[in-house]
Design a protein around this motif. Structure first.
Motif, PDB file in Angstrom:
ATOM      1  N   VAL A 143       1.819   9.477  -5.793  1.00 50.54           N
ATOM      2  CA  VAL A 143       2.260  10.850  -5.505  1.00 50.54           C
ATOM      3  C   VAL A 143       3.321  11.288  -6.506  1.00 50.54           C
ATOM      4  O   VAL A 143       3.326  12.423  -6.980  1.00 50.54           O
ATOM      5  CB  VAL A 143       2.804  10.929  -4.063  1.00 50.54           C
ATOM      6  N   GLN A 144       4.245  10.357  -6.865  1.00 49.84           N
ATOM      7  CA  GLN A 144       5.287  10.695  -7.831  1.00 49.84           C
ATOM      8  C   GLN A 144       4.702  11.031  -9.194  1.00 49.84           C
ATOM      9  O   GLN A 144       5.109  11.992  -9.853  1.00 49.84           O
ATOM     10  CB  GLN A 144       6.264   9.518  -7.958  1.00 49.84           C
TER      11      GLN A 144
ATOM     12  N   PHE B 265       0.834  -1.207   0.000  1.00 53.43           N
ATOM     13  CA  PHE B 265       0.000   0.000   0.000  1.00 53.43           C
ATOM     14  C   PHE B 265       0.867   1.255   0.000  1.00 53.43           C
ATOM     15  O   PHE B 265       0.612   2.212  -0.732  1.00 53.43           O
ATOM     16  CB  PHE B 265      -0.911   0.000   1.225  1.00 53.43           C
ATOM     17  N   GLY B 266       1.927   1.237   0.842  1.00 50.49           N
ATOM     18  CA  GLY B 266       2.824   2.395   0.869  1.00 50.49           C
ATOM     19  C   GLY B 266       3.524   2.609  -0.457  1.00 50.49           C
ATOM     20  O   GLY B 266       3.692   3.738  -0.908  1.00 50.49           O
ATOM     21  N   LEU B 267       3.955   1.520  -1.102  1.00 49.73           N
ATOM     22  CA  LEU B 267       4.608   1.637  -2.404  1.00 49.73           C
ATOM     23  C   LEU B 267       3.658   2.209  -3.448  1.00 49.73           C
ATOM     24  O   LEU B 267       4.019   3.092  -4.229  1.00 49.73           O
ATOM     25  CB  LEU B 267       5.110   0.266  -2.852  1.00 49.73           C
ATOM     26  N   GLY B 268       2.426   1.718  -3.450  1.00 51.21           N
ATOM     27  CA  GLY B 268       1.444   2.238  -4.407  1.00 51.21           C
ATOM     28  C   GLY B 268       1.137   3.700  -4.178  1.00 51.21           C
ATOM     29  O   GLY B 268       1.018   4.482  -5.120  1.00 51.21           O
TER      30      GLY B 268
END
Length: 283
Positions: free
Chosen positions: A79-80, A71-74
């Protein structure tokens, strides 16, 4: 063998075999082993086994940690992508001629780096091929000292370049905007910069000081006048790119004028500062 003998053997065999024991029911209602069940349980299908295996879900600690990491990676990727989209919005709305000008500026920067590389290679070859290497090294040292003096602001300089004047009647121009202009000029190949009589060097800093701006502790007021030595064909387009220095200042209701010139004189000097601790490693 006679019939009498067969009957006698059968009688003997029946006496030796135990009587059949009827199947007894166990306390939970099931018959003992070997007994035939009258009502066997319904057979479970493959689909029911799959449903029973998936629901209710059994989440382990490791699976929960992996889910949080994914979830954090997604979220980071989202955001990027959003930030890149915001950064490219100015280019998407740019005109064709503006995009061509940006590409030309990138090509010019690449060419400047290539010219610098060739110049260094030439100096190396001259040192290697010179019959009097000591004299050649001394000549190159003097030339390098002159170049470093221009960069350090300890000697005056002149050459082609531009003059940029920022007229700020509203008092909205701040130090960070002037710093952006200096950085853009440096990226475009500026070799010497002077702002309102203050020489700009590598260690120059700008701060807001009330209604004015301070450059290395020296207060300057509008209009801000930049005298820049460099290739005018590179410096002026770098300031006028979409979303660049000129457009940012004009959004703050400041008036910006840029003039090219074949001779710009940068005569504001900085005192040579001896480092307190650093010494040449050759000493």
């Amino acid at each position: 063998m006679s019939d009498q003998d067969e009957k006698t053997g059968e009688y003997r065999l029946r006496r030796e075999l135990p009587d059949e024991v009827p199947a007894e029911a166990t306390p939970n209602g099931h018959h003992a082993a070997g007994a035939v069940e009258e009502n066997p349980p319904p057979e479970i299908t493959g689909r029911q086994r799959l449903i029973n295996g998936l629901w209710p879900p059994r989440v382990t600690r490791a699976q929960l940690i992996v889910a949080l990491l994914l979830f954090g990676l997604g979220f980071g990727l989202a955001v990027q992508v959003a930030s890149n989209s915001d950064g490219d919005s100015a280019l998407r709305g740019a005109r064709q001629e503006d995009l061509v000008r940006i590409l030309d500026e990138l090509d010019d920067r690449t060419q400047r780096l290539e010219d610098e590389k060739q110049g260094l290679e030439k100096q190396r070859d001259e040192l290697e091929n010179s019959s009097n290497q000591a004299e050649e090294a001394r000549r190159q040292t003097i030339e390098k000292e002159r170049q470093l003096g221009v960069l350090a602001g300890t000697v005056a300089a002149q050459g082609p370049g531009i003059t940029m004047t920022i007229d700020d009647t509203k008092g909205t121009v701040e130090a960070d905007m002037l710093l952006d202009a200096i950085q853009e000029l440096r990226a475009a190949g500026a070799e010497a910069i002077q702002v309102n009589g203050v020489r700009v060097v590598a260690s120059t800093y700008l701060t807001d000081s009330g209604q004015s701006v301070s450059v290395d502790g020296n207060k300057i007021n509008a209009p801000f006048r930049f005298k820049v030595i460099g290739k005018p064909q590179d410096l002026e387009p770098a300031l006028n790119i979409p979303g660049g220095v000129v457009q940012t200042l004009e959004k703050e209701q400041a008036t910006v004028t840029v003039e090219r010139s074949d001779k710009i004189v940068v005569d504001a000097l900085r005192a040579a500062k001896r480092p307190d601790y650093a010494r040449s490693s050759s000493q």
